[in-house]
Write a protein that holds these residues in place. Structure first.
Motif, PDB file in Angstrom:
ATOM      1  N   ALA A 240     -39.872  52.132 -77.825  1.00 57.93           N
ATOM      2  CA  ALA A 240     -40.910  51.685 -78.751  1.00 57.93           C
ATOM      3  C   ALA A 240     -42.284  51.772 -78.108  1.00 57.93           C
ATOM      4  O   ALA A 240     -43.267  52.161 -78.752  1.00 57.93           O
ATOM      5  CB  ALA A 240     -40.620  50.247 -79.185  1.00 57.93           C
ATOM      6  N   ALA A 241     -42.358  51.416 -76.829  1.00 54.28           N
ATOM      7  CA  ALA A 241     -43.636  51.480 -76.116  1.00 54.28           C
ATOM      8  C   ALA A 241     -44.149  52.919 -76.058  1.00 54.28           C
ATOM      9  O   ALA A 241     -45.336  53.182 -76.284  1.00 54.28           O
ATOM     10  CB  ALA A 241     -43.481  50.918 -74.709  1.00 54.28           C
ATOM     11  N   VAL A 242     -43.263  53.866 -75.775  1.00 56.84           N
ATOM     12  CA  VAL A 242     -43.651  55.284 -75.711  1.00 56.84           C
ATOM     13  C   VAL A 242     -44.119  55.776 -77.075  1.00 56.84           C
ATOM     14  O   VAL A 242     -45.106  56.511 -77.186  1.00 56.84           O
ATOM     15  CB  VAL A 242     -42.471  56.139 -75.199  1.00 56.84           C
ATOM     16  CG1 VAL A 242     -42.795  57.630 -75.335  1.00 56.84           C
ATOM     17  CG2 VAL A 242     -42.154  55.803 -73.747  1.00 56.84           C
ATOM     18  N   ALA A 243     -43.414  55.361 -78.140  1.00 54.70           N
ATOM     19  CA  ALA A 243     -43.792  55.773 -79.494  1.00 54.70           C
ATOM     20  C   ALA A 243     -45.178  55.257 -79.861  1.00 54.70           C
ATOM     21  O   ALA A 243     -45.995  55.984 -80.445  1.00 54.70           O
ATOM     22  CB  ALA A 243     -42.757  55.275 -80.497  1.00 54.70           C
ATOM     23  N   VAL A 244     -45.460  54.005 -79.526  1.00 54.32           N
ATOM     24  CA  VAL A 244     -46.774  53.422 -79.824  1.00 54.32           C
ATOM     25  C   VAL A 244     -47.855  54.119 -79.012  1.00 54.32           C
ATOM     26  O   VAL A 244     -48.942  54.413 -79.523  1.00 54.32           O
ATOM     27  CB  VAL A 244     -46.769  51.901 -79.543  1.00 54.32           C
ATOM     28  CG1 VAL A 244     -48.186  51.339 -79.641  1.00 54.32           C
ATOM     29  CG2 VAL A 244     -45.866  51.188 -80.527  1.00 54.32           C
ATOM     30  N   GLN A 245     -47.578  54.392 -77.741  1.00 52.63           N
ATOM     31  CA  GLN A 245     -48.541  55.109 -76.901  1.00 52.63           C
ATOM     32  C   GLN A 245     -48.840  56.489 -77.478  1.00 52.63           C
ATOM     33  O   GLN A 245     -49.993  56.917 -77.553  1.00 52.63           O
ATOM     34  CB  GLN A 245     -47.998  55.237 -75.483  1.00 52.63           C
ATOM     35  CG  GLN A 245     -47.966  53.927 -74.709  1.00 52.63           C
ATOM     36  CD  GLN A 245     -47.127  54.015 -73.451  1.00 52.63           C
ATOM     37  OE1 GLN A 245     -46.489  55.034 -73.184  1.00 52.63           O
ATOM     38  NE2 GLN A 245     -47.122  52.941 -72.669  1.00 52.63           N
ATOM     39  N   GLY A 246     -47.781  57.196 -77.898  1.00 55.09           N
ATOM     40  CA  GLY A 246     -47.969  58.530 -78.459  1.00 55.09           C
ATOM     41  C   GLY A 246     -48.770  58.511 -79.745  1.00 55.09           C
ATOM     42  O   GLY A 246     -49.669  59.339 -79.951  1.00 55.09           O
ATOM     43  N   ALA A 247     -48.461  57.562 -80.642  1.00 56.68           N
ATOM     44  CA  ALA A 247     -49.180  57.458 -81.908  1.00 56.68           C
ATOM     45  C   ALA A 247     -50.652  57.103 -81.671  1.00 56.68           C
ATOM     46  O   ALA A 247     -51.555  57.683 -82.301  1.00 56.68           O
ATOM     47  CB  ALA A 247     -48.524  56.402 -82.796  1.00 56.68           C
ATOM     48  N   SER A 248     -50.908  56.183 -80.762  1.00 55.46           N
ATOM     49  CA  SER A 248     -52.287  55.789 -80.452  1.00 55.46           C
ATOM     50  C   SER A 248     -53.067  56.958 -79.862  1.00 55.46           C
ATOM     51  O   SER A 248     -54.236  57.166 -80.191  1.00 55.46           O
ATOM     52  CB  SER A 248     -52.285  54.614 -79.465  1.00 55.46           C
ATOM     53  OG  SER A 248     -51.578  53.512 -79.983  1.00 55.46           O
ATOM     54  N   ALA A 249     -52.413  57.721 -78.988  1.00 57.36           N
ATOM     55  CA  ALA A 249     -53.065  58.876 -78.368  1.00 57.36           C
ATOM     56  C   ALA A 249     -53.382  59.952 -79.396  1.00 57.36           C
ATOM     57  O   ALA A 249     -54.443  60.588 -79.339  1.00 57.36           O
ATOM     58  CB  ALA A 249     -52.175  59.445 -77.269  1.00 57.36           C
ATOM     59  N   ALA A 250     -52.470  60.171 -80.352  1.00 61.90           N
ATOM     60  CA  ALA A 250     -52.685  61.188 -81.382  1.00 61.90           C
ATOM     61  C   ALA A 250     -53.892  60.830 -82.247  1.00 61.90           C
ATOM     62  O   ALA A 250     -54.728  61.689 -82.566  1.00 61.90           O
ATOM     63  CB  ALA A 250     -51.444  61.334 -82.246  1.00 61.90           C
ATOM     64  N   VAL A 251     -54.006  59.573 -82.632  1.00 63.07           N
ATOM     65  CA  VAL A 251     -55.141  59.120 -83.441  1.00 63.07           C
ATOM     66  C   VAL A 251     -56.447  59.293 -82.668  1.00 63.07           C
ATOM     67  O   VAL A 251     -57.431  59.835 -83.187  1.00 63.07           O
ATOM     68  CB  VAL A 251     -54.961  57.645 -83.845  1.00 63.07           C
ATOM     69  CG1 VAL A 251     -56.233  57.101 -84.495  1.00 63.07           C
ATOM     70  CG2 VAL A 251     -53.779  57.506 -84.802  1.00 63.07           C
ATOM     71  N   ALA A 313     -53.122  65.041 -76.369  1.00 59.43           N
ATOM     72  CA  ALA A 313     -53.314  63.622 -76.099  1.00 59.43           C
ATOM     73  C   ALA A 313     -51.990  62.875 -76.078  1.00 59.43           C
ATOM     74  O   ALA A 313     -51.728  62.058 -75.189  1.00 59.43           O
ATOM     75  CB  ALA A 313     -54.238  63.016 -77.159  1.00 59.43           C
ATOM     76  N   THR A 314     -51.140  63.190 -77.058  1.00 64.38           N
ATOM     77  CA  THR A 314     -49.834  62.527 -77.122  1.00 64.38           C
ATOM     78  C   THR A 314     -48.986  62.866 -75.911  1.00 64.38           C
ATOM     79  O   THR A 314     -48.389  61.991 -75.269  1.00 64.38           O
ATOM     80  CB  THR A 314     -49.092  62.941 -78.406  1.00 64.38           C
ATOM     81  OG1 THR A 314     -49.898  62.616 -79.542  1.00 64.38           O
ATOM     82  CG2 THR A 314     -47.759  62.227 -78.516  1.00 64.38           C
ATOM     83  N   THR A 315     -48.948  64.165 -75.586  1.00 58.92           N
ATOM     84  CA  THR A 315     -48.134  64.609 -74.455  1.00 58.92           C
ATOM     85  C   THR A 315     -48.687  64.087 -73.138  1.00 58.92           C
ATOM     86  O   THR A 315     -47.945  63.606 -72.274  1.00 58.92           O
ATOM     87  CB  THR A 315     -48.074  66.149 -74.409  1.00 58.92           C
ATOM     88  OG1 THR A 315     -47.648  66.635 -75.677  1.00 58.92           O
ATOM     89  CG2 THR A 315     -47.097  66.627 -73.344  1.00 58.92           C
ATOM     90  N   MET A 316     -50.018  64.188 -72.993  1.00 59.22           N
ATOM     91  CA  MET A 316     -50.643  63.778 -71.743  1.00 59.22           C
ATOM     92  C   MET A 316     -50.478  62.282 -71.478  1.00 59.22           C
ATOM     93  O   MET A 316     -50.166  61.881 -70.365  1.00 59.22           O
ATOM     94  CB  MET A 316     -52.139  64.136 -71.752  1.00 59.22           C
ATOM     95  CG  MET A 316     -52.438  65.607 -71.691  1.00 59.22           C
ATOM     96  SD  MET A 316     -52.066  66.323 -70.070  1.00 59.22           S
ATOM     97  CE  MET A 316     -52.693  67.992 -70.298  1.00 59.22           C
ATOM     98  N   ILE A 317     -50.678  61.477 -72.516  1.00 60.01           N
ATOM     99  CA  ILE A 317     -50.647  60.030 -72.278  1.00 60.01           C
ATOM    100  C   ILE A 317     -49.227  59.542 -72.015  1.00 60.01           C
ATOM    101  O   ILE A 317     -49.010  58.672 -71.165  1.00 60.01           O
ATOM    102  CB  ILE A 317     -51.289  59.250 -73.451  1.00 60.01           C
ATOM    103  CG1 ILE A 317     -51.723  57.859 -72.978  1.00 60.01           C
ATOM    104  CG2 ILE A 317     -50.341  59.130 -74.626  1.00 60.01           C
ATOM    105  CD1 ILE A 317     -52.793  57.854 -71.944  1.00 60.01           C
ATOM    106  N   THR A 318     -48.250  60.094 -72.734  1.00 62.24           N
ATOM    107  CA  THR A 318     -46.867  59.688 -72.458  1.00 62.24           C
ATOM    108  C   THR A 318     -46.447  60.164 -71.070  1.00 62.24           C
ATOM    109  O   THR A 318     -45.757  59.438 -70.339  1.00 62.24           O
ATOM    110  CB  THR A 318     -45.909  60.243 -73.522  1.00 62.24           C
ATOM    111  OG1 THR A 318     -46.107  61.650 -73.678  1.00 62.24           O
ATOM    112  CG2 THR A 318     -46.129  59.566 -74.865  1.00 62.24           C
ATOM    113  N   THR A 319     -46.884  61.370 -70.697  1.00 66.25           N
ATOM    114  CA  THR A 319     -46.596  61.868 -69.347  1.00 66.25           C
ATOM    115  C   THR A 319     -47.311  61.012 -68.308  1.00 66.25           C
ATOM    116  O   THR A 319     -46.747  60.669 -67.260  1.00 66.25           O
ATOM    117  CB  THR A 319     -47.058  63.330 -69.205  1.00 66.25           C
ATOM    118  OG1 THR A 319     -46.388  64.132 -70.178  1.00 66.25           O
ATOM    119  CG2 THR A 319     -46.738  63.878 -67.820  1.00 66.25           C
TER     120      THR A 319
END
Length: 344
Positions: A240-251, A313-319
């Motif tokens: 869930a944490a990764v999903a929220v991070q990815g969604a926030s980064a995409a926005v 952004a999504t890929t970079m932040i989750t990585t």
């Protein structure tokens, strides 16, 4: 600064505030094994750069294309005339600069975030505001530091990217550097540096602040959705944490791409200009773009850049978040371990 979130959650719980989901603890600069952080980070971000590079090439081609070409037609043209390798023109040069630039960026980002965060907290600023302010300051610091390394690499790699549509031919990155130095001197390698700072410094500030705020808003929404009696027992799982991070980064990435697109187009035009009787300046570049298609010309290539920025952004932040947790010293991230144990 990362400890602020956990501390604030504990304080709220002690005061008996409404039930909320505790935000996942982050990893602070002092918690990191710096050698592992930079070595593993270089490998991870090299892979990410390779995956996203074709969108960067397509965006660059569209920005300099005369006459303008639709996105799909430009992509098909590259495949037809240059093959898949056309999407990786200049990649070796770009990768050579990505590793040191990313290292500088990550180091400046984490060091500034930690220092500013502690300073702002001491001034009595609330934790959410302190986190957003420290992240914005860290974004500006990291962008300026990284551009000192990245701008020459950007100039060379972009020259190589557009070779299919440019009269000048380079045999590779080293050959391009030699020719640029011979024709324009060292200033040629830093062409567009000022615009790069104007583009990336504020955009990084907005991006990191937006990312932090988006995360908090999403977690607040989840908390309200699943709140109620006993909600203090609910802890966010890693997925869930990764999903929220990815969604926030995409926005944050999509919003930043739209806002900074005109400056990026002008910067790209300046960096790939081959020289001539008339020196290209920012004002002449803007005038040329407006003559070609009005303000819409400044947003040429927005589609690939928007998609690339969001995906990047999504890929970079989750990585990046994964890298930080992978690089913690033994016992450094107790809060992360506690959350992990509670989820088991």
């Amino acid at each position: 600064m990362v400890r602020f979130t956990a501390a604030a959650a504990a304080a709220e719980e002690q005061r008996g505030t409404p039930d909320v989901l505790p935000l996942p603890a982050e990893v602070d600069w002092e918690m990191l094994d710096k050698r592992r952080f930079f070595v593993v980070g270089a490998a991870l971000f090299s892979g990410v750069s390779a995956a996203l590079y074709p969108a960067v090439v397509l965006k660059t081609r569209l920005q300099v294309a005369q006459p303008p070409s639709p996105c799909l037609r430009a992509a098909v043209s590259i495949l037809r005339h240059e093959g898949p390798r056309g999407f990786y023109r200049g990649f070796a040069t770009s990768l050579a600069g990505t590793v040191p630039a990313r290292a500088v960026y990550m180091g400046a980002l984490e060091a500034t975030k930690s220092a500013v965060g502690k300073l702002v907290i001491r001034l009595g600023v609330s934790e959410p505001t302190a986190t957003a302010a420290a992240s914005a300051a860290a974004g500006v610091s990291a962008a300026i530091a990284a551009q000192l390394v990245w701008t020459p690499i950007d100039v060379v790699s972009q020259r190589l990217m557009v070779q299919g549509s440019s009269a000048s031919e380079y045999r590779g990155g080293i050959d391009a550097v030699k020719k640029i130095l011979c024709s324009d001197g060292l200033r040629g390698l830093y062409r567009g540096f000022g615009l790069s700072i104007l583009t990336y410094a504020p955009s990084n500030a907005v991006w990191w602040a937006s990312y932090i705020i988006s995360q908090r808003l999403i977690w607040d929404g989840i908390s309200r959705q699943f709140g109620g009696v006993g909600s203090r027992e609910i802890r966010p799982r890693h997925g869930a944490a990764v999903a929220v991070q990815g969604a926030s980064a995409a926005v944050a990435g999509a919003a930043t791409a739209v806002v900074t697109m005109p400056l990026d187009t002008i910067k790209t035009r300046l960096q790939v200009w081959e020289g001539g009787a008339e020196k290209m300046t920012v004002s002449r570049t803007i005038k040329s773009l407006l003559q070609e298609g009005g303000w819409r010309a400044c947003y040429r290539g927005l589609g690939p850049r928007w998609a690339s920025s969001s995906l990047s952004a999504t890929t970079m932040i989750t990585t990046y978040e994964f890298l930080k947790r992978l690089s913690t010293k033994d016992g450094g991230c107790q809060s992360c371990k506690q959350i992990s144990n509670q989820n088991k």
